[in-house]
Write a protein that holds these residues in place. Sequence first.
Motif, PDB file in Angstrom:
ATOM      1  N   GLY A  75      91.540  64.289  44.984  1.00 52.30           N
ATOM      2  CA  GLY A  75      90.123  64.446  44.231  1.00 52.30           C
ATOM      3  C   GLY A  75      89.312  65.250  44.813  1.00 52.30           C
ATOM      4  O   GLY A  75      88.886  65.164  46.018  1.00 52.30           O
ATOM      5  N   LEU A  76      88.366  65.954  43.970  1.00 51.74           N
ATOM      6  CA  LEU A  76      87.410  66.818  44.145  1.00 51.74           C
ATOM      7  C   LEU A  76      86.105  65.758  44.058  1.00 51.74           C
ATOM      8  O   LEU A  76      86.258  64.748  43.265  1.00 51.74           O
ATOM      9  N   ILE A  77      84.945  66.262  44.546  1.00 49.32           N
ATOM     10  CA  ILE A  77      83.794  65.322  44.504  1.00 49.32           C
ATOM     11  C   ILE A  77      82.844  65.957  43.481  1.00 49.32           C
ATOM     12  O   ILE A  77      82.548  67.255  43.518  1.00 49.32           O
ATOM     13  N   GLY A  78      82.737  65.095  42.196  1.00 45.49           N
ATOM     14  CA  GLY A  78      81.858  65.904  41.143  1.00 45.49           C
ATOM     15  C   GLY A  78      80.590  65.748  41.333  1.00 45.49           C
ATOM     16  O   GLY A  78      80.201  64.628  41.832  1.00 45.49           O
ATOM     17  N   TRP A  79      79.740  66.555  40.945  1.00 44.47           N
ATOM     18  CA  TRP A  79      78.297  66.377  40.874  1.00 44.47           C
ATOM     19  C   TRP A  79      77.769  67.108  39.588  1.00 44.47           C
ATOM     20  O   TRP A  79      78.369  68.189  38.864  1.00 44.47           O
ATOM     21  N   LEU A  80      76.815  66.565  38.976  1.00 43.67           N
ATOM     22  CA  LEU A  80      76.041  67.502  37.823  1.00 43.67           C
ATOM     23  C   LEU A  80      74.591  67.359  37.986  1.00 43.67           C
ATOM     24  O   LEU A  80      73.905  66.100  38.368  1.00 43.67           O
ATOM     25  N   ASP A  81      73.877  68.545  38.156  1.00 43.67           N
ATOM     26  CA  ASP A  81      72.636  68.726  38.297  1.00 43.67           C
ATOM     27  C   ASP A  81      71.861  68.591  36.780  1.00 43.67           C
ATOM     28  O   ASP A  81      72.203  69.317  36.043  1.00 43.67           O
ATOM     29  N   ALA A  82      70.782  67.649  36.878  1.00 45.56           N
ATOM     30  CA  ALA A  82      70.033  67.815  35.632  1.00 45.56           C
ATOM     31  C   ALA A  82      68.570  68.075  35.781  1.00 45.56           C
ATOM     32  O   ALA A  82      68.280  67.904  36.903  1.00 45.56           O
ATOM     33  N   LEU A  83      68.083  68.462  34.636  1.00 45.59           N
ATOM     34  CA  LEU A  83      66.634  68.803  34.752  1.00 45.59           C
ATOM     35  C   LEU A  83      65.846  67.931  34.472  1.00 45.59           C
ATOM     36  O   LEU A  83      66.156  67.021  33.541  1.00 45.59           O
ATOM     37  N   VAL A  84      65.045  67.219  35.298  1.00 47.09           N
ATOM     38  CA  VAL A  84      63.970  66.301  35.006  1.00 47.09           C
ATOM     39  C   VAL A  84      62.472  66.623  35.387  1.00 47.09           C
ATOM     40  O   VAL A  84      62.299  67.535  36.088  1.00 47.09           O
ATOM     41  N   VAL A  85      61.523  65.857  35.044  1.00 46.70           N
ATOM     42  CA  VAL A  85      60.197  66.148  35.430  1.00 46.70           C
ATOM     43  C   VAL A  85      59.591  65.041  36.134  1.00 46.70           C
ATOM     44  O   VAL A  85      59.699  63.970  35.655  1.00 46.70           O
ATOM     45  N   PRO A  86      59.443  65.308  37.412  1.00 46.62           N
ATOM     46  CA  PRO A  86      58.674  64.352  38.197  1.00 46.62           C
ATOM     47  C   PRO A  86      57.264  63.853  37.535  1.00 46.62           C
ATOM     48  O   PRO A  86      56.648  64.455  36.776  1.00 46.62           O
ATOM     49  N   LYS A  87      57.021  62.391  37.957  1.00 46.67           N
ATOM     50  CA  LYS A  87      55.946  61.835  37.311  1.00 46.67           C
ATOM     51  C   LYS A  87      54.426  62.449  37.575  1.00 46.67           C
ATOM     52  O   LYS A  87      53.766  62.535  36.861  1.00 46.67           O
ATOM     53  N   GLY A  88      54.399  63.296  38.712  1.00 51.69           N
ATOM     54  CA  GLY A  88      53.240  63.838  39.020  1.00 51.69           C
ATOM     55  C   GLY A  88      53.017  64.973  38.297  1.00 51.69           C
ATOM     56  O   GLY A  88      51.845  65.886  38.586  1.00 51.69           O
ATOM     57  N   SER A  89      53.828  65.603  37.437  1.00 49.03           N
ATOM     58  CA  SER A  89      53.811  66.999  36.828  1.00 49.03           C
ATOM     59  C   SER A  89      52.417  67.181  35.972  1.00 49.03           C
ATOM     60  O   SER A  89      52.031  66.132  35.385  1.00 49.03           O
ATOM     61  N   ARG A  90      51.666  68.290  36.466  1.00 47.23           N
ATOM     62  CA  ARG A  90      50.654  68.455  35.440  1.00 47.23           C
ATOM     63  C   ARG A  90      50.798  69.685  34.440  1.00 47.23           C
ATOM     64  O   ARG A  90      50.146  69.808  33.641  1.00 47.23           O
ATOM     65  N   ASN A  91      51.963  70.126  34.608  1.00 43.75           N
ATOM     66  CA  ASN A  91      52.565  71.159  33.331  1.00 43.75           C
ATOM     67  C   ASN A  91      53.822  70.717  32.677  1.00 43.75           C
ATOM     68  O   ASN A  91      54.565  71.475  32.348  1.00 43.75           O
ATOM     69  N   THR A  92      53.682  69.388  32.123  1.00 46.81           N
ATOM     70  CA  THR A  92      54.941  68.820  31.476  1.00 46.81           C
ATOM     71  C   THR A  92      55.272  69.797  30.382  1.00 46.81           C
ATOM     72  O   THR A  92      56.513  70.007  30.076  1.00 46.81           O
ATOM     73  N   GLU A  93      54.381  70.035  29.337  1.00 47.85           N
ATOM     74  CA  GLU A  93      54.770  70.907  28.522  1.00 47.85           C
ATOM     75  C   GLU A  93      55.437  72.198  28.569  1.00 47.85           C
ATOM     76  O   GLU A  93      56.684  72.413  27.850  1.00 47.85           O
ATOM     77  N   ASN A  94      54.963  72.866  29.765  1.00 50.83           N
ATOM     78  CA  ASN A  94      55.622  73.995  30.208  1.00 50.83           C
ATOM     79  C   ASN A  94      56.980  73.727  30.604  1.00 50.83           C
ATOM     80  O   ASN A  94      57.974  74.634  30.456  1.00 50.83           O
ATOM     81  N   ALA A  95      57.281  72.624  31.413  1.00 56.65           N
ATOM     82  CA  ALA A  95      58.605  72.194  31.911  1.00 56.65           C
ATOM     83  C   ALA A  95      59.432  72.038  30.628  1.00 56.65           C
ATOM     84  O   ALA A  95      60.565  72.593  30.761  1.00 56.65           O
ATOM     85  N   LYS A  96      59.059  71.428  29.495  1.00 58.74           N
ATOM     86  CA  LYS A  96      59.720  71.227  28.344  1.00 58.74           C
ATOM     87  C   LYS A  96      60.093  72.592  27.642  1.00 58.74           C
ATOM     88  O   LYS A  96      61.290  72.767  27.178  1.00 58.74           O
ATOM     89  N   THR A  97      59.093  73.473  27.682  1.00 54.95           N
ATOM     90  CA  THR A  97      59.325  74.957  26.943  1.00 54.95           C
ATOM     91  C   THR A  97      60.444  75.545  27.700  1.00 54.95           C
ATOM     92  O   THR A  97      61.373  76.197  27.209  1.00 54.95           O
ATOM     93  N   PHE A  98      60.475  75.407  29.180  1.00 51.68           N
ATOM     94  CA  PHE A  98      61.464  76.024  30.180  1.00 51.68           C
ATOM     95  C   PHE A  98      62.914  75.538  29.797  1.00 51.68           C
ATOM     96  O   PHE A  98      63.788  76.193  29.499  1.00 51.68           O
ATOM     97  N   ILE A  99      62.814  74.174  29.634  1.00 49.67           N
ATOM     98  CA  ILE A  99      64.169  73.366  29.289  1.00 49.67           C
ATOM     99  C   ILE A  99      64.747  73.961  28.273  1.00 49.67           C
ATOM    100  O   ILE A  99      66.015  74.322  27.879  1.00 49.67           O
ATOM    101  N   ASN A 100      63.871  73.945  27.083  1.00 54.19           N
ATOM    102  CA  ASN A 100      64.266  74.331  25.732  1.00 54.19           C
ATOM    103  C   ASN A 100      64.948  75.799  25.800  1.00 54.19           C
ATOM    104  O   ASN A 100      65.916  76.192  25.040  1.00 54.19           O
TER     105      ASN A 100
END
Lengths: 341, 314
Positions: free
Chosen positions: A249-274
């Motif tokens: 078996g191969l070892i599977g991974w999946l990287d996900a986009l998440v926003v850390p608690k201390g983020s000050r530009n959350t809206e921009n982060a969402k814009t980037f994700i979209n």
Amino acid sequence: MKFAKSTLAGLTALSLSFSVSAAEKLNIYTWSESIDPSLIEKFEQETGIQVTLDGYTSNEDLLAKLKSGSSDYDLVMPSQHFVKIMIQEDLLKNINAKSLAAFKNLDPRWKGQWWDPNDEYSIAFAYGTASFAFNTNEYSGPGNSWKEFFEPEESLKGKIAAFSTPDEIIPAAQAYLGIDFCSEDSNEMKRVYQLLKKQKPYVAVYSSDNISSRLAGGEVAMHSWWDGDTMRARKDNKAPIIYAQPLEGLIGWLDALVVPKGSRNTENAKTFINWISQEANATTQYNYYGHSSGFIINARNAKHKPNNSPEIFPEVRVKFTQACSPVAQKLVDKVWTQLLL
Amino acid sequence: MNQIINNAHKQNASINKPFNLRLSWNLIGLMPAYLVMFFLMIIPLGIIFYVSMMTSDPYGGYEAIFSLESYQQILFTYDWDDNLNLNFQYLIIIARTLLLASATAIICLLISFPVAYFISRQSNSTKALLLYLITLPFWVSMVIRVYAWVLILSNDGVLESSLTFLGLTSGMDSLLYNNNAMLVGMVYSYIPLMILPIYASIEKLDARLTEAASDLYSTRLSTLTKIILPLCKPGIVAGFILVFVPCLGTVLEPMLLGGGKTMMMGNLIQNQFSIARNWSFGASLAVVLLIIVMLFLMWNARKSSRPIVEGSAV
């Protein structure tokens, strides 16, 4: 009066532009060299948001940074099991991922998964596997068992390199020994330790960066590596490298986009994700990164297809790493600490 | 004469000032230094002490529950059957680190002294140029300089290909990822810190003393051992400390040149905060390292202060 008005207008404009330049920022902390630089440029041009990019080479580094509480990142990219740990440890912001435009572009397979069952915190970005790759000038293969890596032939003494963190090495050892991931049984973990200890004389270096030059240059014959990275080295640099596909078996991974608690530009982060989830951008990113995309991509424009990319279309089973309980985690740490002493 | 009386008068006046006033002025005047010490040294060290005595969280960070387990862990570890055993594995790492740091400092000294002496005998303009060249590497990031050694020592690297070109070797083993590579990298990284203080003390050396020595039929060797070396001792000691102490905490060279296989104190501590996620243990190791460095510096300070005390007694 007119003068006063125009001055006022000018000042307003000035203050606005200040506030704009202060707000329009996005600090991204991701796996080194994971996002296509041309996409970052395009994103900056289209949205006017200034992106600062920073890289890490292990989930552990990322977790330690977030835990220290001093990071100033708006968007990070942990693997699935670390997403779960970070949610548990209250390190992430609930961005109501389900409501984002990006959620519609997500491959349905990655919705409602165990690491984020209600799709609140994370959007899948890329996924793939970890295995080992070998330089065909130094080792002829066949590359179909973890035995070749963990119990190598004598000629490979000092010619093997492994990741610098236990995150994927220990699951690989567990897959080889037929032990469940995140085992809480110390006898089983002792066997894992003994296997790795026996392998150590064959290991030249424990490192997770500069893999490409070390393997392609012949410094080592065999190296722990990820699927897409191996493929990029083979295709872009014409390196004589093969990605092993162990039957255990191969070892599977999946990287996900998440926003850390201390983020000050959350809206921009969402814009980037979209923005990055849009088909054209996701396809460009896929072609650059070489790991499978978490988003739906345009199959016609995709550079990596099953017929020319065996690395990312594996024929053996893939086992995804899990978030270990504290007991299991302590055993993992024990194995690794003892190993590197 | 007048001047002297005036000065004495001034001194008297300052001595006669109310004690409290002087004290408070001293305190206010030195406040910036105190604040810097307090916020940049006492507080961070306090945090390290605090974390070292707490319980670590398996996912990183710590829980505010008092425990000395992390100190216990330095000497006693649980084996695979959950028995608590006396274990010297961490002491071995500490000993290995001390050994490597001493070796680095000694090799640096052996190279630095002749180099510093050579520089001090040059004309002023050559001296300036040579000193400039020695400080030049400081302008380049340490990571890049250590990486340069990866390129030099690696398979088909600069060293191997030059030797092969000269016909001296063929197909030799990789020179990377062992203790020697680590030592080479550390000597290279820290040698300027040894050359500069030794140079400064040789530079101050009165040339008439060596002349006098040779006039009095001293051999070259005894001039070196009886005159030059004792007079340069302060520079040698300063250089030794400047090399030895940072070597104790070195992280880069073991990681990049040593292959991350042989643990040093610095890596051990770093790992506790990243891979092993045992912050309390990392903090307690940092405390131990700190104590070792402090003991070393105190021992050195006492040793170097002794001759002065003896001198004043005579």
